[in-house]
Write a protein that holds these residues in place. Structure first.
Motif, PDB file in Angstrom:
ATOM      1  N   MET A  78       0.817  -1.206   0.000  1.00  0.00           N
ATOM      2  CA  MET A  78       0.000   0.000   0.000  1.00  0.00           C
ATOM      3  C   MET A  78       0.856   1.264   0.000  1.00  0.00           C
ATOM      4  O   MET A  78       0.494   2.273  -0.603  1.00  0.00           O
ATOM      5  N   LYS A  79       2.010   1.214   0.666  1.00  0.00           N
ATOM      6  CA  LYS A  79       2.921   2.359   0.628  1.00  0.00           C
ATOM      7  C   LYS A  79       3.369   2.626  -0.812  1.00  0.00           C
ATOM      8  O   LYS A  79       3.394   3.775  -1.270  1.00  0.00           O
ATOM      9  N   LEU A  80       3.719   1.579  -1.518  1.00  0.00           N
ATOM     10  CA  LEU A  80       4.122   1.709  -2.923  1.00  0.00           C
ATOM     11  C   LEU A  80       2.955   2.196  -3.777  1.00  0.00           C
ATOM     12  O   LEU A  80       3.128   3.033  -4.673  1.00  0.00           O
ATOM     13  N   THR A 237      11.578   3.695  -0.400  1.00  0.00           N
ATOM     14  CA  THR A 237      10.955   2.401  -0.715  1.00  0.00           C
ATOM     15  C   THR A 237      11.526   1.790  -1.991  1.00  0.00           C
ATOM     16  O   THR A 237      11.405   0.582  -2.204  1.00  0.00           O
ATOM     17  N   THR A 238      12.152   2.606  -2.830  1.00  0.00           N
ATOM     18  CA  THR A 238      12.565   2.120  -4.150  1.00  0.00           C
ATOM     19  C   THR A 238      14.023   2.474  -4.451  1.00  0.00           C
ATOM     20  O   THR A 238      14.315   3.259  -5.362  1.00  0.00           O
ATOM     21  N   PRO A 239      14.961   1.916  -3.715  1.00  0.00           N
ATOM     22  CA  PRO A 239      16.378   2.220  -3.969  1.00  0.00           C
ATOM     23  C   PRO A 239      16.855   1.584  -5.275  1.00  0.00           C
ATOM     24  O   PRO A 239      16.312   0.567  -5.726  1.00  0.00           O
ATOM     25  N   GLU A 240      17.868   2.171  -5.866  1.00  0.00           N
ATOM     26  CA  GLU A 240      18.457   1.637  -7.092  1.00  0.00           C
ATOM     27  C   GLU A 240      19.973   1.794  -7.025  1.00  0.00           C
ATOM     28  O   GLU A 240      20.495   2.706  -6.387  1.00  0.00           O
ATOM     29  N   GLY A 241      20.661   0.908  -7.723  1.00  0.00           N
ATOM     30  CA  GLY A 241      22.108   1.057  -7.874  1.00  0.00           C
ATOM     31  C   GLY A 241      22.870   0.914  -6.577  1.00  0.00           C
ATOM     32  O   GLY A 241      22.580   0.044  -5.756  1.00  0.00           O
ATOM     33  N   GLU A 242      23.860   1.777  -6.375  1.00  0.00           N
ATOM     34  CA  GLU A 242      24.691   1.705  -5.181  1.00  0.00           C
ATOM     35  C   GLU A 242      23.872   2.064  -3.945  1.00  0.00           C
ATOM     36  O   GLU A 242      23.101   3.023  -3.947  1.00  0.00           O
ATOM     37  N   PHE A 243      24.070   1.270  -2.910  1.00  0.00           N
ATOM     38  CA  PHE A 243      23.263   1.473  -1.708  1.00  0.00           C
ATOM     39  C   PHE A 243      23.977   0.821  -0.534  1.00  0.00           C
ATOM     40  O   PHE A 243      24.230  -0.379  -0.536  1.00  0.00           O
ATOM     41  N   GLU A 244      24.307   1.597   0.464  1.00  0.00           N
ATOM     42  CA  GLU A 244      24.977   1.058   1.644  1.00  0.00           C
ATOM     43  C   GLU A 244      23.936   0.635   2.671  1.00  0.00           C
ATOM     44  O   GLU A 244      23.170   1.456   3.164  1.00  0.00           O
ATOM     45  N   GLY A 245      23.911  -0.639   2.964  1.00  0.00           N
ATOM     46  CA  GLY A 245      22.976  -1.166   3.957  1.00  0.00           C
ATOM     47  C   GLY A 245      23.593  -2.355   4.657  1.00  0.00           C
ATOM     48  O   GLY A 245      24.284  -3.159   4.029  1.00  0.00           O
ATOM     49  N   ASP A 246      23.333  -2.493   5.936  1.00  0.00           N
ATOM     50  CA  ASP A 246      23.996  -3.526   6.732  1.00  0.00           C
ATOM     51  C   ASP A 246      22.965  -4.387   7.456  1.00  0.00           C
ATOM     52  O   ASP A 246      22.416  -3.980   8.480  1.00  0.00           O
TER      53      ASP A 246
END
Length: 264
Positions: A78-80, A237-246
């Motif tokens: 629903m958020k999307l 909600t919609t990341p693309e490409g380079e993304f730093e996450g742990d």
């Protein structure tokens, strides 16, 4: 889509670490498609003691977690939808019915609950078939009301609800670890699933009954803080490409919250 194999094995692995200490108070799930109401928590290695079987018909913590994953899919869907990412929203609307609901049907019957197959399907169809926004939002509200009517949370102890929250976050970490790898987005759907599960885990704390909330005020407050500290892992909600996450931060949060539950 990795969900049928990966999410459920993830729950089995976290349960295996908690079941010996608590006689099955964490939140395992059924295998999608097979829909057994009783199952082994995780496969045994040679020489290991068998983990107790988990019965969704009677284990409220496991049952609540299963419902939480459905809510998580719907929340992010629903958020999307509200953000205009309609095709992504459609994918999330399909999965609860296709992969999650079947694991609950026997438990609904055993618990004397009505379930919510019809409103679940109605919402999915309204999004997939591009019905107008008013119809979709009305269907979503009706579905949330139907899910709430099937949840045991009002009668559960704070400890069991928080253990369910911990298990939801453990699965969110599994999802996130597939969605974000080596500093880039590899599967945006799994990243989004993790976001939805985290949101529902946080929301659950607000629904612990008043008596239990008073008794566990400190643990609930700390759990809320631990989850809130994860917010920067989902800047969009919609990341693309380079993304730093742990994902290790989510695993750590899940473990921390389990300790808080066991302190009650």
């Amino acid at each position: 889509m990795f969900e049928k194999k990966k999410v459920w094995l993830g729950v089995g692995s976290v349960l295996a670490t908690t079941v010996a200490a608590s006689q099955v108070t964490a939140a395992p799930l059924t295998q999608p498609g097979a829909a057994p109401s009783m199952f082994m928590a995780a496969p045994m290695a040679e020489g290991e003691m068998a983990a107790p079987e988990i019965d969704l018909n009677t284990n409220d913590t496991a049952f609540l977690a299963q419902l939480g994953f459905i809510r998580g899919h719907l929340w992010v869907g629903m958020k999307l939808y509200e953000q205009g990412h309609i095709e992504m929203a459609k994918t999330h609307m399909k999965h609860p019915g296709d992969e999650l609901y079947s694991g609950l049907t026997e438990a609904f019957e055993a618990r004397g609950l009505p379930g919510f197959a019809e409103p679940l399907n109605t919402l999915a169809e309204s999004v997939i078939n591009d019905k107008n926004e008013g119809t979709v939002m009305s269907n979503y509200k009706a579905l949330l009301d139907s899910i709430s009517a099937n949840e045991p949370i009002a009668d559960m102890s704070a400890k069991d609800v928080i253990l369910s929250v911990s298990s939801m976050l453990m699965v969110a970490a599994d999802e996130y670890a597939i969605g974000i790898q080596n500093g880039e987005v590899t599967n945006v759907h799994e990243y989004q699933d993790a976001m939805g599960f985290k949101e529902i885990a946080l929301e659950r704390l607000n629904r612990i009954n008043y008596k239990e909330a008073e008794k566990a005020e400190e643990a609930i407050s700390e759990t809320r803080k631990v989850i809130s500290n994860l917010e920067n892992l989902w800047p969009t909600t919609t990341p693309e490409g380079e993304f730093e996450g742990d994902p290790s931060k989510i695993y750590g949060a899940a473990s921390r919250i389990e300790l808080e539950a066991r302190s009650i």
